[in-house]
Write an enzyme that holds these catalytic residues in place. Structure first.
Site, mmCIF file in Angstrom:
data_model
loop_
_atom_site.group_PDB
_atom_site.id
_atom_site.type_symbol
_atom_site.label_atom_id
_atom_site.label_comp_id
_atom_site.label_asym_id
_atom_site.label_seq_id
_atom_site.Cartn_x
_atom_site.Cartn_y
_atom_site.Cartn_z
ATOM 1 N N ASP A 69 -46.946 -4.174 -18.523
ATOM 2 C CA ASP A 69 -48.182 -4.804 -19.090
ATOM 3 C C ASP A 69 -49.024 -5.191 -18.093
ATOM 4 O O ASP A 69 -48.847 -5.023 -16.774
ATOM 5 C CB ASP A 69 -47.687 -5.907 -19.894
ATOM 6 C CG ASP A 69 -48.936 -6.329 -20.855
ATOM 7 O OD1 ASP A 69 -48.540 -7.171 -21.847
ATOM 8 O OD2 ASP A 69 -49.914 -5.926 -20.600
HETATM 9 C C1 GLC Z 1 -52.784 -7.294 -22.195
HETATM 10 C C2 GLC Z 1 -51.683 -7.023 -23.591
HETATM 11 C C3 GLC Z 1 -51.375 -5.582 -23.687
HETATM 12 C C4 GLC Z 1 -52.609 -4.772 -23.484
HETATM 13 C C5 GLC Z 1 -52.739 -4.677 -22.037
HETATM 14 C C6 GLC Z 1 -54.079 -4.043 -21.601
HETATM 15 O O1 GLC Z 1 -52.655 -8.234 -21.709
HETATM 16 O O2 GLC Z 1 -50.641 -7.913 -23.548
HETATM 17 O O3 GLC Z 1 -51.129 -5.338 -25.238
HETATM 18 O O4 GLC Z 1 -52.161 -3.440 -23.969
HETATM 19 O O5 GLC Z 1 -52.978 -5.980 -21.556
HETATM 20 O O6 GLC Z 1 -55.255 -4.549 -22.346
#
Ligand code: GLC
Length: 733
Positions: free
Chosen positions: A272
């Protein structure tokens, strides 16, 4: 009080009818097979590329090169990998390619959110949902769409419940498999997230999630295991949180032991954004791509130095000095090049599609089948003809939700609100008296004046609607999200903005007021529930939601949604808030309820919820008859006949629950192990049959560390809800 008259003559959307056969557990094979996804297939010689790459070039591939791309090697013709949110629509450009002035080319189909999709219990729709996402991602030049969200919904307060699917591992797996196949049959990679147990938003970057092995194996892992083994998912996103003391995105047990070795996952693990919290763990575990380890994810346009990632320049130095075994990096690069090849990154893809009527029709179909009729004391469906005037109360009747909620935000091509849906259905013929009732503004509370205006509006109205519940954000500014949103949980189960007092007054003034609730999970209805004759849960029903709602209220569509989560009567009934507790400052989230999540807990402890898992009413009635249970070696065949005994065509979900009468380890009162949605004309009967393999009877023995099928008697129940078992049988295993 605002009076709405229809400024244009709306032509009712000629929504292309998508005929779904009665749904099986397996998905209708895609008519656009993988071969139609490429105009020219190009498979590079991966080992040759690898042998030509310098350490710096290898490391460039395993971390971000911008907020939503990971690096390529131009010298060798290796392109960047391009990713995009989100789980229910392709997010607008806001990374390196963000052209803030561009207002049209990055709009997209805004599908109902995950929990709404799961409420359809329609695996074919799950496939169509994924196919829309895959086609639109391909059109927008994306390689990976960052969805589905598979975290288990265990608490009504978690901010991202709306993005996820359900509290039940089997429903989670079945809906996710269809979704992933739908995406990947368009030649695009799906990304199952967030592995694992990102079940709250509170301090999500730092909390440590604890749970016993049975909970992990029986509840939280199955969705991820299914998309790997049944849908060949190409990427999985590591969660922010720790799991038993180690960060998920570089967790030896989760990634190497379970995902790779046990489950056989050969795709990419992507962290993430900003989830990598160590320099060597990600190198030594099978994390493949480190994303967002800086503020780049917010597209703040800062000239950020992308070499400063944990797996960045510092790693190149260690490699060059021989301090790190380059084989560890080669395996990551190899997997990246293999996934790139699988999605034909080196060749030409077909164009995909974008904002088409067919995509909007899928959004409508999902919303039609997602809306759950919770309560109906013979008041719905309303007669359309006689209506000349109606009253609508509630800011959610005109509020648009698509653009907020966090990373899953969508710049919707359009969003039909409940008010717009009513205008589409009635055109000019009907006058709508509207009272906003409450403000969607930080800390706002419905004033006496607003309540008085709402009461006046509904008093004496033949048709009155209250549209409230929870909501998405105050605006599409990332840090201005509230309530159902990423990075924030709800403070309690109460509806915000003092809606309880408002709704009580409205129901006092007009007991026939139809209550419509938006939201990603349940609210506490105790203040007003018994006064309401009809309650509909619409979740976040996507761009066509207002049309679906109007059609259901006035009987053009028969509701067929079923709750994918339990609606507790009050927060303290939820096991996440009684057996376990909301995380405190020590940042430990101990899932003490273990396998007793949702209905597993309520049924086993005999606690009556406000509305049970699998509950959802119809305008018609169904009979379940003639159940037969037969053993064939290690599998059990179950069959029964479902008959529409009412006057309207309708959809019913036959839910098969299994109970282990005697077991050496504690097991829930019942567990969902199969389901099928059938659509039947009045009077029509259909035999539905299921094959239950041994997994339907087994539990995970955390001493033996294996799945166990203990001989003995099992009860097999067929229900139209977990608390509405219609017929049952038994079998000796
Ligand atoms: C965010 C989320 C994830 C998302 C990523 C990119 O913090 O937790 O679900 O796809 O970052 O935006």
């Amino acid at each position: 009080m605002k009076i709405y008259t229809n400024p244009y003559l709306f032509t009712i959307l000629a929504v292309a009818l998508i005929c779904f056969s009665s749904c099986g557990d397996n998905n209708t094979p895609a008519n656009n097979s993988k071969t139609t996804n490429t105009t020219s297939d190009m498979k590079p010689d991966i080992e040759s590329l690898l042998s030509q790459m310098t350490n710096a070039e290898k490391v460039a591939l395993i971390h971000a090169s911008s907020s939503f791309t990971s690096g390529g090697v131009e010298r060798l013709g290796i392109p960047e990998l391009i990713m995009s949110d989100g789980p229910h629509g392709v997010r607008h450009e806001h990374g390196r390619d963000w052209d803030k002035e561009d207002i049209d080319t990055d709009k997209s189909t805004y599908l109902p959110t995950g929990v709404a999709l799961a409420s359809t219990w329609n695996t074919d729709l799950g496939y169509e949902f994924g196919a829309v996402l895959g086609r639109e991602a391909k059109f927008r030049g994306k390689d990976v769409i960052l969805g589905p969200g598979l975290n288990i919904i265990r608490s009504p307060l978690a901010g991202r419940n709306f993005e996820y699917l359900t509290e039940d591992p089997y429903l989670n797996a079945q809906m996710a498999v269809g979704y992933v196949k739908g995406v990947q049959d368009q030649g695009i990679a799906a990304c199952a997230k967030h592995y694992v147990a990102n079940t709250y938003e509170y301090q999500r970057h730092y909390v440590d999630v604890l749970m016993d092995e049975r909970a992990f194996r029986e509840i939280y892992l199955p969705g991820f295991k299914a998309v790997v083994q049944e849908a060949d998912v190409l990427t999985i996103m590591g969660a922010y949180n720790k799991f038993r003391g180690t960060y998920c995105s570089h967790h030896p047990f989760l990634l190497d032991e379970v995902l790779r070795k046990e489950i056989g996952f050969e795709g990419l693990v992507i962290s993430d954004w900003n989830a990598v919290k160590d320099s060597m763990e990600p190198v030594e575990t099978s994390l493949d791509i480190e994303m967002g380890t800086d503020l780049s994810m917010l597209g703040q346009g800062l000239p950020l130095d992308y070499s400063k990632f944990h797996m960045g320049d510092a790693l190149v130095e260690k490699l060059d000095k021989g301090e790190v075994d380059v084989a560890l990096i080669d395996s990551k690069v190899r997997r990246i090049l293999e996934v790139m090849t699988r999605i034909n990154k080196f060749g030409e893809r077909t164009a995909g599609a974008y904002n088409t009527k067919a995509h909007q029709a899928v959004a409508k179909q999902v919303a039609d089948e997602a809306i759950v009729l919770l309560k109906n004391e013979d008041i719905l469906p309303l007669e359309k003809e006689p209506v000349k005037k109606m009253a609508v109360v509630g800011a959610n009747a005109t509020w648009k939700h698509a653009g907020a909620g966090g990373s899953s935000q969508v710049k919707a091509y359009y969003e039909i609100t409940p008010m717009a849906g009513l205008k589409n259905l009635f055109g000019d013929d009907v006058v709508i008296d509207y009272a906003q009732g409450y403000d969607i503004k930080k800390d706002a509370v419905a004033t006496q004046e607003q309540i008085d205006e709402a009461v006046k509006t509904v008093t004496g109205a033949d048709v009155a609607l209250y549209v409230g519940g929870s909501f998405h954000g105050y605006s599409d500014e990332w840090n201005d999200n509230a309530y159902d949103a990423e990075d924030i949980d709800k403070p309690d189960m109460m509806m915000p903005f003092g809606q309880d007092a408002l709704l009580k007054a409205v129901l006092e003034a007009n007991p026939n007021t139809i209550v419509v609730l938006f939201g990603g999970a349940s609210v506490d209805m105790s203040e007003w529930h018994d006064k309401a004759k009809a309650i509909l849960q619409v979740w976040y029903p996507g761009m066509e939601g207002g049309n679906s709602l109007a059609n259901i209220i006035f009987g053009e569509t028969n509701p067929s949604g079923k709750l994918p989560i339990t609606f507790p009567a009050k927060l303290e009934d939820s096991p996440a808030h009684s057996v376990s507790s909301y995380p405190d400052e020590n940042l430990i989230i101990d899932h003490k309820e273990g396998i007793m999540v949702g209905y597993r807990y309520f049924d086993t402890k005999n606690i009556k919820p406000a509305y049970a898992f699998g509950h959802g009413l119809s305008y018609t009635t169904f009979d379940f008859t003639g159940m037969e249970v037969r053993k064939n070696g290690e599998t059990v065949s179950v069959s029964l006949t479902v008959t529409n005994t009412g006057k309207m065509k309708g959809g019913e979900v036959v839910q098969i629950y299994v109970k282990d009468e005697v077991s050496s380890l504690v097991r829930p009162e019942k567990e969902l192990k199969a389901f099928k949605k059938v659509f039947l004309e009045p009077g029509e009967g259909q035999e539905v049959s299921f094959e239950l393999d041994k997994s339907a009877f087994s539990y995970f023995d955390d001493k033996k560390m294996e799945w166990v099928l203990e001989p003995g008697k099992f009860i097999i129940m067929a229900g139209s809800a977990s608390d509405n078992i219609r017929v049952s049988g038994e079998i000796d295993m």
